[in-house]
Design a protein around this motif. Structure first.
Motif, PDB file in Angstrom:
ATOM      1  N   LEU A   1       9.842  -7.938  10.409  1.00  0.00           N
ATOM      2  CA  LEU A   1       8.887  -8.942   9.953  1.00  0.00           C
ATOM      3  C   LEU A   1       7.672  -8.297   9.266  1.00  0.00           C
ATOM      4  O   LEU A   1       7.099  -8.876   8.351  1.00  0.00           O
ATOM      5  CB  LEU A   1       8.411  -9.795  11.129  1.00  0.00           C
ATOM      6  N   LEU A   2       7.291  -7.113   9.720  1.00  0.00           N
ATOM      7  CA  LEU A   2       6.085  -6.457   9.210  1.00  0.00           C
ATOM      8  C   LEU A   2       6.333  -5.531   8.021  1.00  0.00           C
ATOM      9  O   LEU A   2       5.375  -5.029   7.438  1.00  0.00           O
ATOM     10  CB  LEU A   2       5.425  -5.642  10.325  1.00  0.00           C
ATOM     11  N   ARG A   3       7.576  -5.320   7.645  1.00  0.00           N
ATOM     12  CA  ARG A   3       7.868  -4.284   6.645  1.00  0.00           C
ATOM     13  C   ARG A   3       7.217  -4.544   5.295  1.00  0.00           C
ATOM     14  O   ARG A   3       6.826  -3.611   4.606  1.00  0.00           O
ATOM     15  CB  ARG A   3       9.357  -4.084   6.488  1.00  0.00           C
ATOM     16  N   ASN A   4       7.073  -5.780   4.879  1.00  0.00           N
ATOM     17  CA  ASN A   4       6.452  -6.072   3.587  1.00  0.00           C
ATOM     18  C   ASN A   4       4.930  -6.101   3.668  1.00  0.00           C
ATOM     19  O   ASN A   4       4.264  -6.007   2.648  1.00  0.00           O
ATOM     20  CB  ASN A   4       6.962  -7.405   3.035  1.00  0.00           C
ATOM     21  N   LYS A   5       4.386  -6.246   4.862  1.00  0.00           N
ATOM     22  CA  LYS A   5       2.935  -6.297   5.030  1.00  0.00           C
ATOM     23  C   LYS A   5       2.324  -4.902   5.180  1.00  0.00           C
ATOM     24  O   LYS A   5       1.129  -4.740   5.003  1.00  0.00           O
ATOM     25  CB  LYS A   5       2.581  -7.141   6.243  1.00  0.00           C
TER      26      LYS A   5
END
Length: 93
Positions: A22-26
């Motif tokens: 979930l955090l990979r693009n942020k």
């Protein structure tokens, strides 16, 4: 009480995968993803070590009621938090 630690480890891996997915693009800055992984892995390792059964005190020594892997996990958590927070403090100044 014996806990199914192997099942907990599997669930820990799945939870870390889902959170990091979930955090990979942020997480755009280099190294931030790695330190989030270190933080989550160490946090879950620290918590899961409370469920492990200890056969003898010689096989798993405790210092201040924490095992050696828990102390190492605390150190990694502390370093990860520092590495993630210090650049943000420098930007705000």
């Amino acid at each position: 009480i014996r806990h199914p630690v192997a099942l907990y480890l599997m669930l820990k891996g799945l939870l870390i995968f889902l959170v990091l997915n979930l955090l990979r693009n942020k997480l755009k800055k280099p190294g931030r993803f790695f330190f989030f992984f270190l933080f989550f892995y160490s946090l879950t390792r620290f918590l899961l070590d409370f469920t492990r059964s200890v056969e003898t005190s010689l096989s798993d020594p405790h210092y201040l009621s924490l095992s050696v892997p828990q102390w190492i996990s605390l150190a990694i958590i502390f370093i990860s938090v520092l590495v993630m927070i210090i650049p943000r403090l420098k930007i705000r100044r």
